[in-house]
Enzyme design. Structure first.
Site, PDB file in Angstrom:
ATOM      1  N   SER A  42     -69.674  46.734   8.977  1.00  0.00           N
ATOM      2  CA  SER A  42     -69.833  46.175  10.317  1.00  0.00           C
ATOM      3  C   SER A  42     -70.530  47.130  11.257  1.00  0.00           C
ATOM      4  O   SER A  42     -70.639  48.328  11.006  1.00  0.00           O
ATOM      5  CB  SER A  42     -68.464  45.795  10.905  1.00  0.00           C
ATOM      6  OG  SER A  42     -67.774  46.950  11.345  1.00  0.00           O
ATOM      7  N   LYS A  78     -80.159  51.994  10.221  1.00  0.00           N
ATOM      8  CA  LYS A  78     -79.231  52.165   9.109  1.00  0.00           C
ATOM      9  C   LYS A  78     -80.007  52.210   7.790  1.00  0.00           C
ATOM     10  O   LYS A  78     -81.058  51.580   7.652  1.00  0.00           O
ATOM     11  CB  LYS A  78     -78.241  50.992   9.116  1.00  0.00           C
ATOM     12  CG  LYS A  78     -77.110  51.092   8.104  1.00  0.00           C
ATOM     13  CD  LYS A  78     -76.194  49.889   8.255  1.00  0.00           C
ATOM     14  CE  LYS A  78     -75.032  49.957   7.285  1.00  0.00           C
ATOM     15  NZ  LYS A  78     -74.135  48.781   7.427  1.00  0.00           N
ATOM     16  N   SER A 102     -69.547  50.035   7.910  1.00  0.00           N
ATOM     17  CA  SER A 102     -70.428  50.845   7.096  1.00  0.00           C
ATOM     18  C   SER A 102     -71.584  51.426   7.896  1.00  0.00           C
ATOM     19  O   SER A 102     -72.392  52.191   7.368  1.00  0.00           O
ATOM     20  CB  SER A 102     -70.995  49.989   5.966  1.00  0.00           C
ATOM     21  OG  SER A 102     -71.773  48.923   6.486  1.00  0.00           O
TER      22      SER A 102
END
Length: 587
Positions: free
Chosen positions: A229, A128, A203
């Protein structure tokens, strides 16, 4: 265009130019693009074999044996990730040469020494867009962060390199992170590959869409509440994940929204197409002793004893509680709390979620386990407390980041064109919490005090279930929706408390896929006595035709610092579901 818009346009163009021209695929008109990687012709049969292997342990075994090289595995996943990017807009950073050079180094080490570099030798891993990597931008959805290059790796990336992994892409996030939708002004909106009219969640929605299309064998997202989450994107995209307890895994060096807010800590968690990937990642990172690099990481080694469920009867006869919704019980009778004349639930799940819980209940009982109804405990108080903590700065963090570039703060995730019709004016939580304003230190301390009281109350409530289970233990784990619906149209993911509950109570929690929405089975329920205006709007949103074919996942909620047991119990549930499915097919 204004300066911030120009900067965003140039950065997006740079991303497009980083894609090799020979990897460009035609964007099809259909909404479901899950089969495009197989059908587009870009991937060879061998590359399809690699990327269709969902068991991460199998990939690692082939890498360690030299049967597959890291270069060919990384190339295969890179090509599939680029396909996913073109169809779902799931990526931010694309650094092909850097990743392939790393893969070549690992192949050479194995060739010359006959030994793997570490337990993740040669494995591509997606991250991420919060996990800093030296020399790369970490934009995190803010125009102001374009051009900010990291001068060091975050602790997680350090450990991944030491363990032999190949970080190869970073994935999209929403502006501010605190949304259940993945959209920002720099990279745009990420869509769900099962139906691009619907959201992949947030997200960690970029990770969700990428992994759903098998563009990565293993990804890492983050989780702080209902909107930020790993669990909602995993539920929307048919994945497995783990939300670990505070500080069990190393967060040091990663960037974040609301940095300094430690009342409800953000945690990182693995996302994968199999529980083997979730377990492997968690054990590997813990075995690397992250507390030697991250001062907040808890000094707790991986426990085989806990994974063997020694404290849960050895896993032979478990007792699960099912939370059918925030205030509705399996008797299908709506009832009011004795101490309150108002309905105290939040949102009733859509029909596919109810069916998924019924399937799971039957599967577990067929496997010899016990399933009881779980009656929610003080949910509105917990919800109000946690959400008030999140807005205690009065929005200063978000506003300040946007003001650095002049970029406007996104106040809605609805598309500017083609937004799905909705009757929801604002999520219930906004009325529950009220208008955000700066809390004083003393007010925040009182919120902390209240949160501790609520955690103690919830602990006692859970412990008291020992009188009902017949095992001599309290309920071993709770099964519930992660969110009240399958993936919804863009901008309409408003339900968050099924996940936020676990962040506020700091419960180790997994998500696992159960089934898919089926218009022939998931008929709309009759209207019920609505908890609030959001519950009514979500009820009215349900249309089985809109959601048909979307994944339906549930979460398994364990205790604090009980990651090993949660992983083991999720494996048990997953096996029971697969065996139940086989039984249904054979009959």
């Amino acid at each position: 265009m204004s300066d911030w818009q120009t900067r965003c346009a140039k950065r997006k163009q740079a991303q497009l130019e980083s894609i090799p021209k020979e990897w460009i695929v035609k964007d099809p008109p259909q909404m479901n693009v899950m089969n495009i990687p197989k059908d587009c012709g870009l991937l060879s049969d061998h590359e399809l074999e690699i990327t269709e292997t969902v068991d991460v342990e199998v990939i690692l075994q082939k890498l360690a044996a030299g049967e597959w090289s890291s270069v060919e595995v990384t190339t295969a996943y890179y090509k599939r990730a680029i396909i996913a990017q073109q169809l779902t807009n799931c990526l931010t950073e694309i650094f092909i040469d850097r990743a392939l050079n790393r893969a070549k180094e690992l192949d050479e080490i194995l060739k010359t020494t006959g030994k793997v570099t570490g337990p993740l030798h040669g494995l591509p891993i997606s991250l991420k867009d919060q996990f800093t990597m030296k020399g790369l931008e970490t934009i995190m959805g803010y125009a102001a962060w374009i051009g900010q290059y990291a001068d060091s790796d975050c602790v997680l990336v350090e450990i991944l390199y030491e363990c032999g992994a190949v970080p190869f892409v970073r994935t999209n996030v929403p502006q501010t992170l605190m949304w259940g939708e993945t959209h920002n002004n720099v990279f745009g909106r990420t869509v769900n590959p099962y139906n691009r009219y619907l959201t992949a969640g947030g997200s960690s929605g970029g990770e969700g869409a990428l992994l759903a299309m098998k563009g990565s064998p293993l990804g890492v997202g983050t989780d702080i509440g209902g909107y930020l989450s790993v669990r909602i994107p995993s539920a929307f995209c048919g994945l497995y994940t783990l939300r670990p307890s505070y500080e069990r895994l190393p967060y040091c060096g990663a960037v974040n929204a609301l940095e300094g807010q430690e009342s409800i800590s953000s945690v990182l968690g693995p996302m994968a197409n199999s529980m083997s990937g979730v377990k492997l990642f968690t054990k590997t990172i813990i075995d690397a002793k992250p507390w030697l690099k991250d001062p907040l990481a808890i000094r707790k080694e991986w426990s085989d004893k806990e994974y063997d469920l020694v404290y849960h009867g050895g896993g032979k006869r478990l007792c699960f509680g099912i939370m059918w919704d925030n205030g509705w019980f399996s008797t299908h009778v709506w009832r009011r709390r004795v101490h309150n004349t108002r309905l105290t639930g939040v949102v009733r799940p859509h029909p596919p979620l109810i069916r998924a819980m019924e399937i799971t209940k039957r599967a577990l009982e067929a496997a010899g386990h016990t399933v009881l109804d779980w009656e929610p405990h003080r949910h509105l108080e917990i919800y109000r407390n946690s959400e008030t903590i999140f807005v205690a700065d009065g929005g200063e963090d978000y506003q300040g980041m946007c003001e650095l570039s002049g970029e406007p703060l996104l106040t809605s995730m609805l598309p500017e064109e083609g937004a799905h019709e909705t009757t929801l004016e604002e999520p219930y939580v906004k009325r529950l919490v009220g208008k955000p304003y700066h809390r004083t230190a003393y007010e925040l301390w009182n919120l902390h005090k209240e949160k501790r009281t609520l955690r103690k109350s919830h602990l006692d409530y859970w412990e008291a279930t020992v009188s009902r289970t017949g095992t001599g233990r309290p309920i071993d784990a709770i099964i519930s929706p992660a969110v009240a619906y399958a993936a919804v149209p863009h901008g309409l993911n408003t339900d968050s408390f099924y996940t936020t509950l676990c962040n506020a109570m700091d419960y180790a929690t997994s998500v696992f896929p159960v089934t898919f929405v089926d218009g022939n089975l998931d008929h709309k329920h009759s209207p019920h006595e609505f908890y609030n205006h959001e519950d009514e709007a979500i009820y009215n949103l349900y249309d089985s035709g809109l959601f048909d074919g979307c994944p339906v996942g549930l979460q398994l909620i364990g205790r604090t610092q009980e990651e090993e047991a949660v992983i083991a119990m999720t494996e048990i549930v997953d096996r029971a579901l697969r065996e139940h499915e086989k039984g249904q097919e054979s009959s």
